[in-house]
Design a protein around this motif. Structure first.
Motif, PDB file in Angstrom:
ATOM      1  N   GLY A  47      -5.153 -15.529 -21.875  1.00  0.00           N
ATOM      2  CA  GLY A  47      -3.736 -15.776 -22.441  1.00  0.00           C
ATOM      3  C   GLY A  47      -3.494 -17.269 -23.132  1.00  0.00           C
ATOM      4  O   GLY A  47      -4.532 -17.904 -22.992  1.00  0.00           O
ATOM      5  N   GLU A  48      -2.538 -17.246 -24.047  1.00  0.00           N
ATOM      6  CA  GLU A  48      -2.382 -18.717 -24.688  1.00  0.00           C
ATOM      7  C   GLU A  48      -2.286 -19.824 -23.705  1.00  0.00           C
ATOM      8  O   GLU A  48      -1.744 -19.476 -22.504  1.00  0.00           O
ATOM      9  CB  GLU A  48      -1.162 -18.445 -25.615  1.00  0.00           C
ATOM     10  CG  GLU A  48      -1.334 -17.401 -26.519  1.00  0.00           C
ATOM     11  CD  GLU A  48      -1.737 -17.598 -28.001  1.00  0.00           C
ATOM     12  OE1 GLU A  48      -1.536 -18.920 -28.281  1.00  0.00           O
ATOM     13  OE2 GLU A  48      -2.120 -16.748 -28.489  1.00  0.00           O
ATOM     14  N   TRP A  49      -2.334 -20.825 -24.076  1.00  0.00           N
ATOM     15  CA  TRP A  49      -2.029 -21.957 -23.284  1.00  0.00           C
ATOM     16  C   TRP A  49      -0.537 -22.096 -23.025  1.00  0.00           C
ATOM     17  O   TRP A  49       0.397 -21.704 -23.747  1.00  0.00           O
ATOM     18  CB  TRP A  49      -2.290 -23.467 -24.361  1.00  0.00           C
ATOM     19  CG  TRP A  49      -2.039 -24.515 -23.722  1.00  0.00           C
ATOM     20  CD1 TRP A  49      -2.774 -25.460 -22.822  1.00  0.00           C
ATOM     21  CD2 TRP A  49      -0.882 -25.409 -23.601  1.00  0.00           C
ATOM     22  NE1 TRP A  49      -2.419 -26.637 -22.044  1.00  0.00           N
ATOM     23  CE2 TRP A  49      -1.029 -26.550 -22.617  1.00  0.00           C
ATOM     24  CE3 TRP A  49       0.640 -25.273 -24.155  1.00  0.00           C
ATOM     25  CZ2 TRP A  49       0.008 -27.433 -22.498  1.00  0.00           C
ATOM     26  CZ3 TRP A  49       1.410 -26.157 -24.015  1.00  0.00           C
ATOM     27  CH2 TRP A  49       0.939 -27.125 -23.044  1.00  0.00           C
ATOM     28  N   GLY A  50      -0.411 -22.459 -21.807  1.00  0.00           N
ATOM     29  CA  GLY A  50       0.974 -22.341 -21.292  1.00  0.00           C
ATOM     30  C   GLY A  50       1.603 -20.958 -20.874  1.00  0.00           C
ATOM     31  O   GLY A  50       2.627 -20.855 -20.587  1.00  0.00           O
ATOM     32  N   SER A  51       0.853 -20.009 -20.999  1.00  0.00           N
ATOM     33  CA  SER A  51       1.183 -18.595 -20.677  1.00  0.00           C
ATOM     34  C   SER A  51       1.409 -18.250 -19.124  1.00  0.00           C
ATOM     35  O   SER A  51       2.067 -17.158 -18.988  1.00  0.00           O
ATOM     36  CB  SER A  51       0.631 -17.627 -21.486  1.00  0.00           C
ATOM     37  OG  SER A  51      -0.586 -17.545 -20.859  1.00  0.00           O
TER      38      SER A  51
END
Length: 68
Positions: A47-51
């Motif tokens: 997943g994306e950073w911070g997800s």
């Protein structure tokens, strides 16, 4: 004005406000069921950073430590 966001994952399911519990349960059950086989298992959380990858992993680890 500059606004900063901290990337601080949650440590337990008690902090989960996004309702990841059912997903965490399914992953933990899959790991429990797989460990009885005589082969290796590789899993990834993508997943994306911070997800929420680390938060999700922390909840999975917590669930697995409960046993069952």
């Amino acid at each position: 004005m500059v606004q900063a966001y901290l990337d601080k994952p949650i440590e337990s399911s008690q902090e989960d406000i996004l309702g990841r519990g059912p997903f965490v349960q399914q992953v933990a059950n899959a790991i429990r069921n797989y460990k009885e086989l005589d082969t290796s298992l590789v899993m990834a959380i993508y997943g994306e950073w911070g997800s929420g990858k680390t938060s999700t992993w922390n909840m999975i680890r917590e669930e697995l430590q409960k046993g069952g």
